[in-house]
Structure formats: C-alpha cells, structure tokens
Design a protein around this motif. Sequence first.
Motif, PDB file in Angstrom:
ATOM      1  N   THR A   1       0.657  -1.228   0.157  1.00  0.00           N
ATOM      2  CA  THR A   1      -0.029  -0.038   0.019  1.00  0.00           C
ATOM      3  C   THR A   1       0.830   1.286   0.055  1.00  0.00           C
ATOM      4  O   THR A   1       0.396   2.486  -0.428  1.00  0.00           O
ATOM      5  CB  THR A   1      -1.012  -0.005   0.987  1.00  0.00           C
ATOM      6  OG1 THR A   1      -0.185  -0.188   2.391  1.00  0.00           O
ATOM      7  CG2 THR A   1      -1.938  -1.037   1.301  1.00  0.00           C
ATOM      8  N   ALA A   2       2.092   1.254   0.392  1.00  0.00           N
ATOM      9  CA  ALA A   2       2.919   2.313   0.637  1.00  0.00           C
ATOM     10  C   ALA A   2       4.116   1.861   0.453  1.00  0.00           C
ATOM     11  O   ALA A   2       4.717   0.779   0.620  1.00  0.00           O
ATOM     12  CB  ALA A   2       2.480   3.222   1.696  1.00  0.00           C
TER      13      ALA A   2
ATOM     14  N   GLN B   1      -0.199   2.395  10.429  1.00  0.00           N
ATOM     15  CA  GLN B   1       0.115   2.878   9.042  1.00  0.00           C
ATOM     16  C   GLN B   1       0.865   4.092   9.221  1.00  0.00           C
ATOM     17  O   GLN B   1       0.619   5.164   9.917  1.00  0.00           O
ATOM     18  CB  GLN B   1      -1.082   3.204   8.325  1.00  0.00           C
ATOM     19  CG  GLN B   1      -0.692   3.503   6.762  1.00  0.00           C
ATOM     20  CD  GLN B   1      -0.521   2.138   6.087  1.00  0.00           C
ATOM     21  OE1 GLN B   1      -0.762   1.127   6.322  1.00  0.00           O
ATOM     22  NE2 GLN B   1       0.798   2.243   5.235  1.00  0.00           N
TER      23      GLN B   1
ATOM     24  N   ARG C   1       6.427   3.520   7.826  1.00  0.00           N
ATOM     25  CA  ARG C   1       7.101   4.443   6.849  1.00  0.00           C
ATOM     26  C   ARG C   1       8.501   4.413   6.863  1.00  0.00           C
ATOM     27  O   ARG C   1       9.280   4.456   6.020  1.00  0.00           O
ATOM     28  CB  ARG C   1       6.762   5.854   7.431  1.00  0.00           C
ATOM     29  CG  ARG C   1       7.464   6.962   6.717  1.00  0.00           C
ATOM     30  CD  ARG C   1       6.713   8.319   7.258  1.00  0.00           C
ATOM     31  NE  ARG C   1       7.006   8.783   8.530  1.00  0.00           N
ATOM     32  CZ  ARG C   1       8.130   9.668   8.590  1.00  0.00           C
ATOM     33  NH1 ARG C   1       9.019   9.699   7.704  1.00  0.00           N
ATOM     34  NH2 ARG C   1       8.241   9.964   9.830  1.00  0.00           N
TER      35      ARG C   1
END
Length: 294
Positions: free
Chosen positions: A9-10, A232, A262
């Motif tokens: 997703t990221a 997240q 992250r």
Amino acid sequence: MTTTVTGKTATTLLLDGTAEARALRTKVAQDVAAAAQRYGAVPGLATVLVGNDPASVAYVTAKRRAIREAGMRDMHCYLPGNAAQAEVAAVIDELAQDSEVSGILLQLPLPEGLDAATLIDRIPVSKDVDGLTTASTGLLARGAHGLRPCTPVGVLHLLDGAHVGLRGAHAVVVGHSALVGRPMARMLLQRDATVTVAHQHTVDLASLTRQADILIVAAGVHGLVGAEHVKQGAVVIDVGIHRTPEGLEGDVRAHELRGIARLITPVPGGVGPMTIAVLLTNTLLAFEQERTCS
Ligand code: NAD
C-alpha cells in the motif's frame, strides 16, 4: 541514509545504520587525529571482559577493532570467569586511576556470582562511556550534561538522520531495561516526545503500540512485534538481536511491515552498528572533557 522497499500500500524506507555508523566513525577518526596533534595523546578505551561468554567475546572483539580503527588506544583487560568480585573491582579501580584511560567499559552480562551494579558504580562518572553508573543515570534523569548509554543515543542519531520529528510525537518504547528501554524513554522525553513505556507485564501490548508514531522495540523477544502492532506510517526501530540459523534477526517481524511502516531499521545493519559508533563518540567526549577540566 535510507533504502526504499515497496510494499502493498505504501513505501517503506530502510534506515541504514551501517552507513550512518560508518559516517560517525570516520568523523571520530578525524577528530582523534586532530586531538593527537593538539594534545600529543589519543583517547584510550579499556574494555573489561570477565569469562568467555561467546556473545560477550564477539561484542568485545568488535568494539576493540573499532577502537583501533578510530586511532584510539585499545586497553583491554581480561579476567577468568571464576574471578572474584574483589579482583574485578581492583582492575576497575586501577583503570579509574590511570590517566591514559579515557573510558572504561565493563562488558555485560557478568558471570554468576558477580554483582554488576556495584562494579559498574566503581567506574568514575567521567570515564563512564556506557553511561550506566548511578551517577550517569542521575544526570540523565535530571537532563544534565553527561555520558549517555550508547544504544539509545544511536537510536536518536538514526531518527535525527532521517529527520523524524520527535517533539509532540507519540513514542512507545517496548522494554524498560537500564541498558536500553529506560534511558531511551528519558532521552525521548527530553526531546519533547510523548512517551509510553511497555514491558513484560503490560496488558494488551498491541493496543498500545498501535498508537505509536515512533515504535522502539527492545524486548529481547524474537519476532515479538508484527503487522498487528503497528499503525500505518509509523517509524519502527528494532533494537533486538537474536542469533538464529538464518542469521541475525530482531524483535520485529520486519517483512510484515512493508507498506505499513514509513521507516524501519533492519537487523542486522540498523541499531547494532550505531551502538559501537556511539561508544567511540562517548570515548572521545570523555577524553576531551578530561582535558578541558584538568
Ligand atoms: P533485557 O532483557 O534487560 O530487558 C528486556 C525488556 O523487555 C524488559 O524491560 C522486559 O520487561 C521487556 N519485555 C520482555 N518480554 C516482553 C514482552 N513480551 N512484551 C513487552 N515487553 C517485554 O534486555 P535489553 O538488554 O534491554 O536488550 C533487549 C534486546 O536488545 C535484546 O535482544 C538485546 O540483545 C538487544 N540489544 C541490542 C543492542 C544493539 O546494539 N542493537 C544493544 C543492547 C541490547
């Protein structure tokens, strides 16, 4: 210094502790060379090893190599595993008096029967490069100037190097040892983070860690933290080190965090190299303070 790993997703960035530590060690070596010119002397670090615990032998060997590579004096003392408390105390007292010794590091854990806390407290605060004496702990608690434990300082270097903002961030520290968790929490507080400390008696760890903007895991439990523990976009620092048949692994199941975290530190190559680099910066600091105070 970061590497990109693309998840579902990221994007998750890997914080490269090896590169960060190399840069720090290069800077220390330059400063040691400058100190040699200025004072005609270089910092000396005395590592004290009692017994033959394989992990301790490996750590001390790595530290001594780093000391020599930085141009410092490697002043190693070995005692057999059956050494008495008084014998270890006498070695520390001698190093404490030696003006060529800038820093003293008593490698932990000690063999059974030795009282580590009492021995550590024989190290003068000015030579306490591990930052573990009662005096150094008090200075940290007060927020006063002093030598700090190497691993938490290394973690802050990594966070600062990646421009992770600490003021107002919610940092959750998993683990409350004197070596890592407690000093880490204090240092984060001093940087105005909002700090929660979890430990082995914490109920529902995941519900706490999921609130973390910055999650620092130092529990010594292999694979303790996974996707269910991380929100997240969080920054995840894995302090744990475990020797497994597959190699070194951490407290975090890092592969589960791709696309969730992250930033994440790998094991190996994250916090570990920073700890040794900070030991060198602490030794240089102790050497310079000794000269400016005398
Ligand atoms: P420790 O055993 O002294 O302390 C462990 C802490 O974790 C304790 O506060 C305990 O309450 C907590 N804990 C244990 N199980 C838990 C659980 N299930 N949930 C939540 N908390 C739990 O260990 P330490 O010396 O702080 O080291 C922790 C880890 O970090 C170890 O794997 C160690 O090898 C590693 N370490 C790495 C470095 C480095 O340079 N990377 C340096 C020091 C320690």
